[in-house]
Motif scaffolding. Structure first.
Motif, short mmCIF file in Angstrom:
data_model
loop_
_atom_site.label_atom_id
_atom_site.label_comp_id
_atom_site.label_asym_id
_atom_site.label_seq_id
_atom_site.Cartn_x
_atom_site.Cartn_y
_atom_site.Cartn_z
N THR A 108 38.97 61.34 43.91
CA THR A 108 40.10 61.20 43.00
C THR A 108 40.84 59.91 43.29
N ALA A 109 40.95 59.04 42.30
CA ALA A 109 41.55 57.72 42.52
C ALA A 109 41.61 56.96 41.20
N ILE A 110 42.33 55.85 41.22
CA ILE A 110 42.23 54.86 40.15
C ILE A 110 41.13 53.89 40.57
N TYR A 111 40.21 53.65 39.68
CA TYR A 111 39.09 52.75 39.96
C TYR A 111 39.32 51.42 39.24
N TYR A 112 39.34 50.35 40.04
CA TYR A 112 39.56 49.00 39.51
C TYR A 112 38.25 48.22 39.50
N CYS A 113 38.04 47.54 38.42
CA CYS A 113 36.96 46.55 38.31
C CYS A 113 37.56 45.22 38.75
N ALA A 114 36.79 44.42 39.50
CA ALA A 114 37.35 43.18 40.02
C ALA A 114 36.31 42.06 40.00
N LYS A 115 36.81 40.85 39.81
CA LYS A 115 35.96 39.66 39.76
C LYS A 115 36.01 38.95 41.11
N TRP A 116 34.85 38.72 41.68
CA TRP A 116 34.76 37.97 42.93
C TRP A 116 35.15 36.52 42.67
N GLY A 117 35.95 35.96 43.58
CA GLY A 117 36.36 34.57 43.45
C GLY A 117 35.29 33.59 43.91
N ASN A 118 35.64 32.30 43.95
CA ASN A 118 34.71 31.27 44.42
C ASN A 118 34.76 31.17 45.93
N GLY A 119 34.74 32.31 46.55
CA GLY A 119 34.85 32.40 48.00
C GLY A 119 35.01 33.86 48.36
N ALA A 120 35.45 34.13 49.57
CA ALA A 120 35.56 35.53 50.03
C ALA A 120 36.91 36.14 49.66
N TYR A 121 37.16 36.23 48.36
CA TYR A 121 38.39 36.85 47.90
C TYR A 121 38.15 37.40 46.49
N ILE A 122 39.08 38.24 46.07
CA ILE A 122 38.99 38.85 44.74
C ILE A 122 39.93 38.10 43.81
N HIS A 123 39.34 37.48 42.81
CA HIS A 123 40.11 36.58 41.94
C HIS A 123 40.96 37.34 40.94
N SER A 124 40.38 38.37 40.30
CA SER A 124 41.09 39.07 39.22
C SER A 124 40.76 40.55 39.26
N TRP A 125 41.69 41.34 38.77
CA TRP A 125 41.56 42.79 38.76
C TRP A 125 41.84 43.32 37.35
N GLY A 126 41.22 44.44 37.03
CA GLY A 126 41.57 45.12 35.80
C GLY A 126 42.79 46.01 36.01
N GLN A 127 43.14 46.78 34.99
CA GLN A 127 44.27 47.69 35.07
C GLN A 127 43.88 49.04 35.65
N GLY A 128 42.59 49.30 35.75
CA GLY A 128 42.11 50.52 36.37
C GLY A 128 41.88 51.66 35.39
N THR A 129 41.02 52.59 35.80
CA THR A 129 40.78 53.82 35.06
C THR A 129 40.86 54.97 36.05
N ARG A 130 41.55 56.03 35.64
CA ARG A 130 41.85 57.13 36.58
C ARG A 130 40.75 58.18 36.53
N VAL A 131 40.29 58.56 37.73
CA VAL A 131 39.32 59.64 37.87
C VAL A 131 39.97 60.75 38.68
N THR A 132 39.99 61.94 38.13
CA THR A 132 40.55 63.10 38.82
C THR A 132 39.47 64.16 38.94
N VAL A 133 39.20 64.58 40.17
CA VAL A 133 38.19 65.60 40.43
C VAL A 133 38.91 66.86 40.90
N SER A 134 38.88 67.88 40.06
CA SER A 134 39.59 69.11 40.37
C SER A 134 38.98 70.28 39.63
N SER A 135 39.00 71.44 40.28
CA SER A 135 38.50 72.64 39.63
C SER A 135 39.62 73.40 38.93
#
Lengths: 121, 109
Positions: free
Chosen positions: A94-121
């Motif tokens: 259960t979490a918000i899942y973000y898609c992210a773009k790798w930068g021109n090096g060892a860092y994350i350049h950009s992030w999305g707004q996320g999509t929420r996943v909830t796992v529950s019975s």
């Protein structure tokens, strides 16, 4: 301007599967490695998976120990889309899942707004 | 690999400076200069602030600075402004893995 738009999240039961999508625009998607990062409620960020620009080899895909064997990352460069297939889901996923773009090096350049996943019975 | 250690919260008044620490080990923070920092306002995706320990992307004010000593990296925000109130996350890349801290909530008093 870089834009990353995630979709596919929702409420699912333990053991279910889900596929997340991330549509990218504003940059040469096929030239960049990409990542998925998640954030549990009230928690910090956790790297989930990453893959190289081509992703043609399994060695180009990497997973956190917590999801290895259950999640699969993939991409469609012609459609500028990144995917994450989530199998055998548990409450710990259960979490918000973000898609992210790798930068021109060892860092994350950009992030999305996320999509929420909830796992529950 | 364990997450990096950050303080849960810090606070400061407008105009003051605050420093947020990020402690790892000799296998991650201490070994590579691949430390980055991200700012996250509520209900929004994170934003890159600092990369390679101390480099600022274009558009990030020079009020934000980064440094590292041994196994601990630090983010300093000077001249605090109300809009700086947010969560701050550190990250260390130890190819192919990415390690994050637990996040620090900055409150501007």
């Amino acid at each position: 301007e870089v834009q990353l738009v995630e979709s596919g999240g929702g409420l699912v039961q333990p053991g279910d599967s889900l596929t997340l999508s991330c549509v990218a625009s504003g940059f040469a998607f096929r030239s960049y490695s990409m990542l998925w990062v998640r954030q549990a409620p009230g928690g910090g960020l956790e790297w989930v998976s990453s893959m190289s620009s081509s992703g043609s080899d399994t060695r180009d895909k990497h997973y956190a120990a917590s999801v290895k064997g259950r999640f699969t990352i993939s991409r469609n460069n012609s459609g500028n889309t990144l995917y994450l297939r989530l199998n055998s889901l548990t409450a710990d996923d259960t979490a918000i899942y973000y898609c992210a773009k790798w930068g021109n090096g060892a860092y994350i350049h950009s992030w999305g707004q996320g999509t929420r996943v909830t796992v529950s019975s | 690999q364990s997450a990096l250690t950050q303080p849960r919260s810090v606070s400061g008044s407008p105009g003051q400076s605050v420093t947020i620490s990020c402690t790892g080990t000799s296998s991650d923070v201490g070994r590579y200069n691949f430390v980055s920092w991200y700012q996250q306002h509520p209900v929004r995706g994170p934003k890159l602030l600092i990369y390679d320990v101390s480099q600022r992307p274009s558009g990030v004010p020079d009020r934000f600075s980064g440094s590292k000593s041994g196994n601990t990296a630090s983010l300093t925000i000077s001249g605090l402004q109300a809009d700086d109130e947010a969560d701050y996350h550190c990250c260390s890349y130890t190819g192919p893995y990415w390690l994050f801290g637990g996040g620090t909530r900055l409150t501007v008093l």
